[in-house]
Design a protein around this motif. Structure first.
Motif, PDB file in Angstrom:
ATOM      1  N   GLN A  43     -51.196 -51.665  19.678  1.00 63.60           N
ATOM      2  CA  GLN A  43     -52.170 -49.908  19.828  1.00 63.60           C
ATOM      3  C   GLN A  43     -53.675 -51.099  18.827  1.00 63.60           C
ATOM      4  O   GLN A  43     -54.347 -51.004  18.505  1.00 63.60           O
ATOM      5  N   PHE A  44     -53.264 -52.674  18.185  1.00 63.59           N
ATOM      6  CA  PHE A  44     -54.134 -53.041  16.736  1.00 63.59           C
ATOM      7  C   PHE A  44     -54.290 -54.010  17.632  1.00 63.59           C
ATOM      8  O   PHE A  44     -55.211 -54.191  17.851  1.00 63.59           O
ATOM      9  N   VAL A  45     -53.640 -54.908  18.934  1.00 58.06           N
ATOM     10  CA  VAL A  45     -54.607 -55.151  19.599  1.00 58.06           C
ATOM     11  C   VAL A  45     -55.434 -55.137  21.061  1.00 58.06           C
ATOM     12  O   VAL A  45     -56.378 -55.948  20.310  1.00 58.06           O
ATOM     13  N   LEU A  46     -55.314 -53.323  20.874  1.00 61.90           N
ATOM     14  CA  LEU A  46     -56.496 -53.013  20.989  1.00 61.90           C
ATOM     15  C   LEU A  46     -57.625 -52.928  19.751  1.00 61.90           C
ATOM     16  O   LEU A  46     -58.675 -52.731  20.356  1.00 61.90           O
ATOM     17  N   GLY A  47     -57.961 -52.620  18.661  1.00 63.16           N
ATOM     18  CA  GLY A  47     -58.492 -52.260  17.658  1.00 63.16           C
ATOM     19  C   GLY A  47     -59.507 -53.915  18.155  1.00 63.16           C
ATOM     20  O   GLY A  47     -60.502 -53.565  17.543  1.00 63.16           O
ATOM     21  N   LEU A  48     -58.322 -54.892  18.004  1.00 64.86           N
ATOM     22  CA  LEU A  48     -58.501 -55.987  17.694  1.00 64.86           C
ATOM     23  C   LEU A  48     -59.865 -56.132  19.103  1.00 64.86           C
ATOM     24  O   LEU A  48     -60.928 -56.889  18.976  1.00 64.86           O
ATOM     25  N   ALA A  49     -59.057 -55.956  20.039  1.00 62.70           N
ATOM     26  CA  ALA A  49     -60.250 -56.100  21.485  1.00 62.70           C
ATOM     27  C   ALA A  49     -60.965 -55.127  21.482  1.00 62.70           C
ATOM     28  O   ALA A  49     -62.343 -55.370  21.693  1.00 62.70           O
ATOM     29  N   ILE A  50     -61.901 -54.430  20.628  1.00 67.14           N
ATOM     30  CA  ILE A  50     -62.758 -53.540  20.710  1.00 67.14           C
ATOM     31  C   ILE A  50     -63.839 -54.046  20.196  1.00 67.14           C
ATOM     32  O   ILE A  50     -65.251 -53.949  19.947  1.00 67.14           O
ATOM     33  N   ALA A  51     -62.873 -54.620  18.885  1.00 63.59           N
ATOM     34  CA  ALA A  51     -63.791 -55.071  17.835  1.00 63.59           C
ATOM     35  C   ALA A  51     -64.958 -56.327  18.229  1.00 63.59           C
ATOM     36  O   ALA A  51     -66.062 -56.575  17.799  1.00 63.59           O
ATOM     37  N   ASP A  52     -63.959 -56.668  19.096  1.00 62.65           N
ATOM     38  CA  ASP A  52     -64.367 -58.177  20.003  1.00 62.65           C
ATOM     39  C   ASP A  52     -65.033 -57.689  20.636  1.00 62.65           C
ATOM     40  O   ASP A  52     -66.232 -59.003  20.731  1.00 62.65           O
ATOM     41  N   LEU A  53     -65.160 -56.997  21.759  1.00 61.11           N
ATOM     42  CA  LEU A  53     -66.067 -56.149  22.119  1.00 61.11           C
ATOM     43  C   LEU A  53     -67.464 -55.599  21.549  1.00 61.11           C
ATOM     44  O   LEU A  53     -68.769 -56.437  22.357  1.00 61.11           O
ATOM     45  N   LEU A  54     -67.904 -55.564  20.524  1.00 59.03           N
ATOM     46  CA  LEU A  54     -68.529 -56.098  19.490  1.00 59.03           C
ATOM     47  C   LEU A  54     -69.524 -56.515  19.518  1.00 59.03           C
ATOM     48  O   LEU A  54     -70.946 -56.822  19.590  1.00 59.03           O
ATOM     49  N   VAL A  55     -69.148 -57.844  19.460  1.00 56.98           N
ATOM     50  CA  VAL A  55     -69.595 -59.275  19.011  1.00 56.98           C
ATOM     51  C   VAL A  55     -70.881 -59.655  20.427  1.00 56.98           C
ATOM     52  O   VAL A  55     -71.973 -60.006  20.415  1.00 56.98           O
ATOM     53  N   ALA A  56     -70.393 -59.305  21.941  1.00 48.68           N
ATOM     54  CA  ALA A  56     -71.314 -59.622  22.963  1.00 48.68           C
ATOM     55  C   ALA A  56     -72.371 -58.348  22.852  1.00 48.68           C
ATOM     56  O   ALA A  56     -73.285 -59.193  23.483  1.00 48.68           O
TER      57      ALA A  56
END
Length: 303
Positions: A43-56
């Protein structure tokens, strides 16, 4: 900047955005749709992926500002917010949310390794997702301070890079968040190393994967933070718009920072067999079915 340089930067940026979107959407789908991947830690990996997606979403907007907004424009405050603050906010949200989710991953791993029975009894996916949501709320609040803590001045011509973030914001919000994250992560993983010899092989593989994620984060973000440090503490003597070398340094550190957002899915693929299998099943449009004997099999939707 020469046209060839702009085209090269735009091409590299397009590839970075494509890699960020594909890799992190695969990660999000894997955690949300694959039962085996829906663990508390993921679930924390999921949060990190969402944060990374913002950069795109932020990267193209920022390049438009860098290339096409004149360094000598005179902004009204609404124009300043739209041209200078708005492009920066998703990056700040992503940065702070990434910091907080990396801390959550580190604290979760420390808790799981040092007290596994208590971790299984206390932690749940609901609590983990609540923590992730709180991290984004905190990141959004901290980024919104840019509306107040900036250097915009009425009737003054100045580039975005010198006005969209004040010295106070960098010194009291962004820099402490980055530094404290790194310090706390080193403390957490230092403690984890003391008990690592007693954990299982799978746990050790998980720790190696998370350590690699943190190392890549530091390598990609440190040059960007150093560049911001120079800009904030010596704004008058470092004109990134007129000095070609500094201009390329600005864009280079910015793209390196953004590239960190596609590295995590690559690390998951390299270090985690579960993620590797989940990615493959998603790409090949396969899904797991439970056979009568209770075993799981991957089947294609075309079958």
């Amino acid at each position: 900047m020469e046209e060839a340089g702009k085209i090269s930067i735009l091409l590299v940026s397009f590839l970075i955005v494509l890699a960020i979107v594909v890799g992190n959407i695969l990660t999000i789908i894997a955690v949300l749709r694959k039962p085996k991947m829906g663990t508390v830690s993921n679930q924390f990996v999921l949060g990190l992926a969402i944060a990374d997606l913002l950069v795109a979403f932020a990267l193209p907007y920022n390049l438009i500002v860098i290339f096409f907004v004149s360094p000598k424009m005179k902004f009204t405050y609404p124009e300043f917010v739209g041209s200078c603050v708005a492009p920066l906010m998703p990056l700040i949200v992503s940065s702070i949310a990434s910091n907080l989710n990396l801390l959550l991953i580190g604290m979760d791993r420390l808790y799981a390794v040092s007290n596994p029975l208590s971790h299984r009894a206390f932690m749940s996916r609901r609590k983990a997702r609540l923590a992730v949501c709180c991290s984004f709320l905190i990141a959004t609040f901290m980024s919104s301070l840019l509306f107040i803590l900036n250097d915009w001045k009425e009737d003054e011509e100045s580039p975005c890079i010198k006005t969209n973030m004040s010295f106070v914001y960098y010194s009291c919000v962004l820099l402490p968040t980055f530094v404290m994250t790194i310090i706390l992560l080193f403390i957490a993983y230092g403690k984890i190393l003391h008990v690592a010899a007693t954990v299982s092989t799978n746990a050790k593989k998980s720790l190696k994967m998370v350590s690699l994620i943190i190392s890549c984060y530091c390598i990609c973000w440190l040059p960007f933070m150093i560049r911001l440090f120079i800009e904030q503490y010596d704004k008058d003597n470092h004109n990134f718009q007129s000095n070609t070398a500094l201009y390329y340094a600005q864009i280079g550190t910015f793209l390196l920072m953004c590239s960190n957002s596609f590295m995590n899915p690559i690390i998951y693929t390299m270090k985690s067999g579960d993620f590797r299998k989940a990615y493959r099943e998603i790409i090949l449009c396969k899904k797991e079915v439970v056979a009568q004997d209770g075993s799981k099999q991957a089947t294609s939707n075309d079958a």
